[in-house]
Design a protein around this motif. Structure first.
Motif, PDB file in Angstrom:
ATOM      1  N   MET A  61       0.849  -1.181   0.000  1.00 53.58           N
ATOM      2  CA  MET A  61       0.000   0.000   0.000  1.00 53.58           C
ATOM      3  C   MET A  61       0.894   1.244   0.000  1.00 53.58           C
ATOM      4  SD  MET A  61      -2.963   1.201   2.688  1.00 53.58           S
ATOM      5  CE  MET A  61      -3.924  -0.256   2.402  1.00 53.58           C
ATOM      6  N   HIS A  62       0.518   2.210  -0.803  1.00 54.61           N
ATOM      7  CA  HIS A  62       1.229   3.476  -0.924  1.00 54.61           C
ATOM      8  C   HIS A  62       0.914   4.329   0.307  1.00 54.61           C
ATOM      9  CE1 HIS A  62       3.458   6.150  -3.556  1.00 54.61           C
ATOM     10  NE2 HIS A  62       2.621   7.122  -3.268  1.00 54.61           N
ATOM     11  N   VAL A  63       1.929   4.842   0.992  1.00 56.00           N
ATOM     12  CA  VAL A  63       1.739   5.670   2.186  1.00 56.00           C
ATOM     13  C   VAL A  63       1.899   7.134   1.792  1.00 56.00           C
ATOM     14  CG1 VAL A  63       2.528   6.170   4.520  1.00 56.00           C
ATOM     15  CG2 VAL A  63       2.642   3.826   3.644  1.00 56.00           C
ATOM     16  N   VAL A  64       0.840   7.912   2.002  1.00 55.13           N
ATOM     17  CA  VAL A  64       0.824   9.337   1.663  1.00 55.13           C
ATOM     18  C   VAL A  64       0.673  10.134   2.945  1.00 55.13           C
ATOM     19  CG1 VAL A  64      -0.396  11.177   0.421  1.00 55.13           C
ATOM     20  CG2 VAL A  64      -0.226   8.885  -0.584  1.00 55.13           C
ATOM     21  N   GLY A  65       1.587  11.070   3.166  1.00 58.85           N
ATOM     22  CA  GLY A  65       1.497  11.956   4.317  1.00 58.85           C
ATOM     23  C   GLY A  65       1.176  13.367   3.875  1.00 58.85           C
ATOM     24  N   ILE A  66       0.350  14.043   4.659  1.00 53.51           N
ATOM     25  CA  ILE A  66       0.049  15.453   4.427  1.00 53.51           C
ATOM     26  C   ILE A  66       0.560  16.213   5.644  1.00 53.51           C
ATOM     27  CG2 ILE A  66      -1.731  17.203   4.046  1.00 53.51           C
ATOM     28  CD1 ILE A  66      -3.498  14.961   2.870  1.00 53.51           C
ATOM     29  N   LEU A  67       1.424  17.182   5.404  1.00 51.18           N
ATOM     30  CA  LEU A  67       2.005  17.974   6.479  1.00 51.18           C
ATOM     31  C   LEU A  67       0.978  18.957   7.025  1.00 51.18           C
ATOM     32  CD1 LEU A  67       4.778  18.658   7.901  1.00 51.18           C
ATOM     33  CD2 LEU A  67       4.939  20.510   6.247  1.00 51.18           C
ATOM     34  N   LEU A  68       0.711  18.873   8.318  1.00 49.50           N
ATOM     35  CA  LEU A  68      -0.179  19.826   8.977  1.00 49.50           C
ATOM     36  C   LEU A  68       0.659  20.776   9.820  1.00 49.50           C
ATOM     37  CD1 LEU A  68      -3.007  17.503  10.342  1.00 49.50           C
ATOM     38  CD2 LEU A  68      -2.917  18.711   8.156  1.00 49.50           C
ATOM     39  N   GLY A  69       0.212  21.996   9.935  1.00 44.58           N
ATOM     40  CA  GLY A  69       0.904  22.967  10.776  1.00 44.58           C
ATOM     41  C   GLY A  69       0.103  24.249  10.849  1.00 44.58           C
ATOM     42  N   THR A  70       0.319  24.985  11.907  1.00 44.52           N
ATOM     43  CA  THR A  70      -0.355  26.266  12.069  1.00 44.52           C
ATOM     44  C   THR A  70      -0.036  27.153  10.865  1.00 44.52           C
ATOM     45  OG1 THR A  70      -0.200  26.069  14.454  1.00 44.52           O
ATOM     46  CG2 THR A  70      -0.600  28.275  13.572  1.00 44.52           C
ATOM     47  N   GLY A  71      -1.080  27.721  10.287  1.00 43.74           N
ATOM     48  CA  GLY A  71      -0.901  28.595   9.141  1.00 43.74           C
ATOM     49  C   GLY A  71      -0.939  27.891   7.794  1.00 43.74           C
ATOM     50  N   ARG A  72      -0.979  26.556   7.778  1.00 44.95           N
ATOM     51  CA  ARG A  72      -1.119  25.837   6.504  1.00 44.95           C
ATOM     52  C   ARG A  72      -2.512  26.107   5.954  1.00 44.95           C
ATOM     53  NH1 ARG A  72       3.653  24.702   4.416  1.00 44.95           N
ATOM     54  NH2 ARG A  72       5.040  24.358   6.164  1.00 44.95           N
ATOM     55  N   ARG A  73      -2.601  26.257   4.654  1.00 42.15           N
ATOM     56  CA  ARG A  73      -3.884  26.580   4.022  1.00 42.15           C
ATOM     57  C   ARG A  73      -4.851  25.399   4.109  1.00 42.15           C
ATOM     58  NH1 ARG A  73      -5.002  30.274   0.405  1.00 42.15           N
ATOM     59  NH2 ARG A  73      -5.797  28.721  -1.018  1.00 42.15           N
ATOM     60  N   ALA A  74      -5.981  25.637   4.754  1.00 44.09           N
ATOM     61  CA  ALA A  74      -6.993  24.595   4.919  1.00 44.09           C
ATOM     62  C   ALA A  74      -7.465  24.079   3.558  1.00 44.09           C
ATOM     63  CB  ALA A  74      -8.169  25.128   5.733  1.00 44.09           C
ATOM     64  N   PHE A  75      -7.567  24.962   2.580  1.00 46.31           N
ATOM     65  CA  PHE A  75      -7.983  24.550   1.237  1.00 46.31           C
ATOM     66  C   PHE A  75      -7.005  23.530   0.662  1.00 46.31           C
ATOM     67  CE2 PHE A  75      -7.793  24.988  -3.383  1.00 46.31           C
ATOM     68  CZ  PHE A  75      -9.108  24.696  -3.722  1.00 46.31           C
ATOM     69  N   ASP A  76      -5.710  23.810   0.778  1.00 43.89           N
ATOM     70  CA  ASP A  76      -4.697  22.900   0.243  1.00 43.89           C
ATOM     71  C   ASP A  76      -4.756  21.545   0.945  1.00 43.89           C
ATOM     72  OD1 ASP A  76      -3.974  25.141  -1.194  1.00 43.89           O
ATOM     73  OD2 ASP A  76      -1.930  25.242  -0.412  1.00 43.89           O
ATOM     74  N   VAL A  77      -4.928  21.554   2.266  1.00 42.11           N
ATOM     75  CA  VAL A  77      -5.038  20.304   3.015  1.00 42.11           C
ATOM     76  C   VAL A  77      -6.269  19.528   2.544  1.00 42.11           C
ATOM     77  CG1 VAL A  77      -5.401  19.277   5.293  1.00 42.11           C
ATOM     78  CG2 VAL A  77      -3.821  21.206   5.030  1.00 42.11           C
ATOM     79  N   ALA A  78      -7.393  20.227   2.375  1.00 38.93           N
ATOM     80  CA  ALA A  78      -8.632  19.566   1.947  1.00 38.93           C
ATOM     81  C   ALA A  78      -8.497  18.967   0.549  1.00 38.93           C
ATOM     82  CB  ALA A  78      -9.793  20.561   1.996  1.00 38.93           C
TER      83      ALA A  78
END
Length: 151
Positions: free
Chosen positions: A1-18
């Motif tokens: 299975m391919h493991v994909v991580g999304i970096l979270l942090g204060t100030g990261r754009r919620a749109f980009d995360v979504a």
């Protein structure tokens, strides 16, 4: 299975995360293999901005375990990202992960040393700033996206 991580942090754009969460969410109904999607953060709950919080599923230390790390843009792209986020991005790349940024996330890649000698782009409004901050990067202001090796 391919493991994909999304970096979270204060100030990261919620749109980009979504957007990243949507792209890498379960698509098995369309015969796309399921990814192991991980939300990487320094704390259990990350306040992206005043209106959006997100729960991390893994620590930033686990960035070296992903196959792909997605770095969302920042609301204030010219602010220096946290040392823990920069280290997570550098560690993922050193472990062999592909590292991708959305929009102004390119600045975090630059701070992690991943843009040196590479081609990169960012939001058109910030291409001059990216070129100034990282003069050893070939910034392409007219490109919507680009790739160079594992970045």
């Amino acid at each position: 299975m391919h493991v994909v991580g999304i970096l979270l942090g204060t100030g990261r754009r919620a749109f980009d995360v979504a957007v990243a969460r949507e792209v890498f969410s379960d698509r098995t109904d369309r015969e796309v293999p399921r990814a192991d999607l991980r939300l990487l953060g320094a704390q259990a709950v990350i306040d992206l901005d005043e209106a959006n919080s997100m729960r991390s599923t893994h620590s930033l230390r686990s960035a070296s375990e992903v196959d792909l790390l997605v770095v969302p843009g920042s609301e204030e792209p010219l602010a220096v990202p946290s040392p823990s986020e920069v280290a997570a991005v550098a560690n993922a790349a050193a472990a062999g992960a592909t590292v991708a940024s959305l929009c102004t996330g390119a600045f975090t890649l630059g701070h992690a040393g991943l843009l040196k000698g590479r081609t990169a782009t960012t939001h058109w409004r910030y291409t001059g700033d990216l070129a100034s901050q990282f003069p050893d990067t070939d910034v392409r202001p007219r490109d919507l996206y680009c790739g160079d090796g594992n970045v």
